[in-house]
Design an enzyme around this catalytic site. Sequence first.
Site, PDB file in Angstrom:
ATOM      1  N   GLY A   1       0.755   4.987   3.632  1.00 24.81           N
ATOM      2  CA  GLY A   1       1.751   4.059   3.077  1.00 24.81           C
ATOM      3  C   GLY A   1       2.972   4.782   2.526  1.00 24.81           C
ATOM      4  O   GLY A   1       4.111   4.322   2.656  1.00 24.81           O
TER       5      GLY A   1
ATOM      6  N   LYS B   1     -10.148  -4.509  11.843  1.00 22.70           N
ATOM      7  CA  LYS B   1      -8.780  -4.497  12.369  1.00 22.70           C
ATOM      8  C   LYS B   1      -8.610  -5.584  13.437  1.00 22.70           C
ATOM      9  O   LYS B   1      -7.568  -6.230  13.516  1.00 22.70           O
ATOM     10  CB  LYS B   1      -8.432  -3.099  12.906  1.00 22.70           C
ATOM     11  CG  LYS B   1      -8.241  -2.084  11.772  1.00 22.70           C
ATOM     12  CD  LYS B   1      -7.861  -0.689  12.265  1.00 22.70           C
ATOM     13  CE  LYS B   1      -7.659   0.240  11.057  1.00 22.70           C
ATOM     14  NZ  LYS B   1      -7.287   1.606  11.429  1.00 22.70           N
TER      15      LYS B   1
ATOM     16  N   ARG C   1       1.253  -3.119  -7.421  1.00 19.18           N
ATOM     17  CA  ARG C   1       0.206  -3.883  -8.097  1.00 19.18           C
ATOM     18  C   ARG C   1       0.268  -3.624  -9.602  1.00 19.18           C
ATOM     19  O   ARG C   1       0.596  -2.512 -10.027  1.00 19.18           O
ATOM     20  CB  ARG C   1      -1.161  -3.498  -7.545  1.00 19.18           C
ATOM     21  CG  ARG C   1      -1.342  -3.956  -6.115  1.00 19.18           C
ATOM     22  CD  ARG C   1      -2.732  -3.695  -5.605  1.00 19.18           C
ATOM     23  NE  ARG C   1      -3.031  -2.283  -5.449  1.00 19.18           N
ATOM     24  CZ  ARG C   1      -4.182  -1.725  -5.789  1.00 19.18           C
ATOM     25  NH1 ARG C   1      -5.123  -2.443  -6.356  1.00 19.18           N
ATOM     26  NH2 ARG C   1      -4.386  -0.447  -5.581  1.00 19.18           N
TER      27      ARG C   1
ATOM     28  N   THR D   1       1.568   3.517  -2.094  1.00 20.47           N
ATOM     29  CA  THR D   1       1.174   4.777  -2.742  1.00 20.47           C
ATOM     30  C   THR D   1       0.025   5.444  -1.986  1.00 20.47           C
ATOM     31  O   THR D   1      -0.462   6.493  -2.392  1.00 20.47           O
ATOM     32  CB  THR D   1       0.746   4.578  -4.218  1.00 20.47           C
ATOM     33  OG1 THR D   1      -0.495   3.864  -4.239  1.00 20.47           O
ATOM     34  CG2 THR D   1       1.786   3.825  -5.018  1.00 20.47           C
TER      35      THR D   1
ATOM     36  N   GLY E   1       0.830  -1.220   0.000  1.00 28.76           N
ATOM     37  CA  GLY E   1       0.000   0.000   0.000  1.00 28.76           C
ATOM     38  C   GLY E   1       0.858   1.260   0.000  1.00 28.76           C
ATOM     39  O   GLY E   1       0.469   2.288   0.555  1.00 28.76           O
TER      40      GLY E   1
END
Length: 308
Positions: A18, A135, A37, A14, A12
Site C-alpha cells: 500500500g 480474491k 483508520r 501504511t 491500506g
Amino acid sequence: MEPIKSRVLVVGCTGYIGRLMAQASLDLNHPTYLLVRPDVVHDIRRVEIVLGFKAQGAKLLEGSLDDNESLLAALKQVDVVVSAMAENRLLSQLKLVEAIKQAGNIKRFLPSEFGMDPDRMHHALKPGNHVFESKREVRRAVEAAGIPHTFVSANCFAGYFLSSLAQFAQFMPPKEKVFIYGDGTAKVVWVVEADVGRYALSTVDDPRAVNKTIYIRPPANVLSQKEVVEMWEEMSGVTLVKCHIPEEDFLRDLQGPPSPKNEALSIFYHVFYKGECSNFDISDDVSASHLYPHIDYMSASSYLKRFL
Ligand SMILES: NC(=O)c1ccc[n+]([C@@H]2O[C@H](COP(=O)([O-])OP(=O)(O)OC[C@H]3O[C@@H](n4cnc5c(N)ncnc54)[C@H](OP(=O)(O)O)[C@@H]3O)[C@@H](O)[C@H]2O)c1
C-alpha cells in the site's frame, strides 16, 4: 498540457505494498487521498508513514471499511480506489465494494491482488488456496456490482522472493547454502515493489485497462531460481552449496497441520515447481510492459546488486 489525473483513494496505505501504491500515485501527480483508520493514532510507525505522505501533498481522510458513513464520505471525494488490504482481511473489501456501488461515482477500482492471477489458480493447493478464493470472491462481487475495475497480477515481489534467492522467510541472500526447488528451472516472474506501484497506478486512467486483468511480467525478470542463483554467485563471487528439494519431499512437508508457514509454502509450490507465474501466454493488450513501455523497471540484477 498534462491530461487531468483522477483523484485516487488508497486503502491500506501504511501496508507493505500500500505504501508503494500511495507513493506511485503521488509520483504520477494524481491528487492522492489516503483512508486513515482511527486506530492509526496508536501506532507510531503508521503515523510517520501517513505524515510522510501528507508532506508530499496527500490528503488524509479518516475512515474505515467498518464505518460505511466515513467510507461513503471518502469515496465521494475521489474517482479511483486502489485497495492494498492485507491477505487476512481480503473479504472485508466486500464492504468497500458495497460502498463503491452505493456511492456511484467511482470510475475505477483496483482490489487488493498484486500476486498470481486467482482465476488461474482454482487448482491451488491447501492451505494457501484460501487467498486465491478470497480474491476471486471479491472479483465476482466487483463484477456483479458493475464497478469498472482493473485486476493487477504482479507475480513475485522482489523483497519477498528475490532478496533471498527464494529462501523461505528470509530477506537477504544466503551466505553458504541455498535451497533449490526441484531442479530450479521453472521460470518465475520477479517484480520490484516500486514497479508494481508504478504499473498499477498507470492503469487507473487508462481506458485500455478497464475491466481487464493486467499482468506485470517484465521481460528481463522472467528467470528461473537457478538463473537467479547463478546471477548472484557471479556478482558476489560466492559459490553456494546447492541443496535441491525434490518435489515429493516438498509436498510431504506440506501435509502437516495448517499454519501460516504452510500457507505460504503451498504458494511456493505453484511458483517454483510448477512455474505458474509464466506458464501461459499473455497478449500485448494485457501486458503491463507492452502497455507502459516508458516505465524503466528495475531488473533482477540491479535489485540484487543492492546486497553486495
Ligand atoms: N506478489 C507478492 O509477492 C505479494 C507479497 C505480499 C503481498 N501480496 C499481496 O498484496 C496485497 C497486500 O498485502 P500486504 O502484505 O501489503 O498487506 P499488509 O501490509 O499486511 O496490510 C495492508 C493493510 O491492510 C490493512 N489492515 C490490516 N489489518 C487490518 C485490520 N484488522 N483492519 C483493517 N485493516 C487492516 C492495513 O491498512 P492501514 O494502512 O489502513 O492500517 C494494512 O496497512 C495482498 O493482496 C497480498 O496478497 C503479494
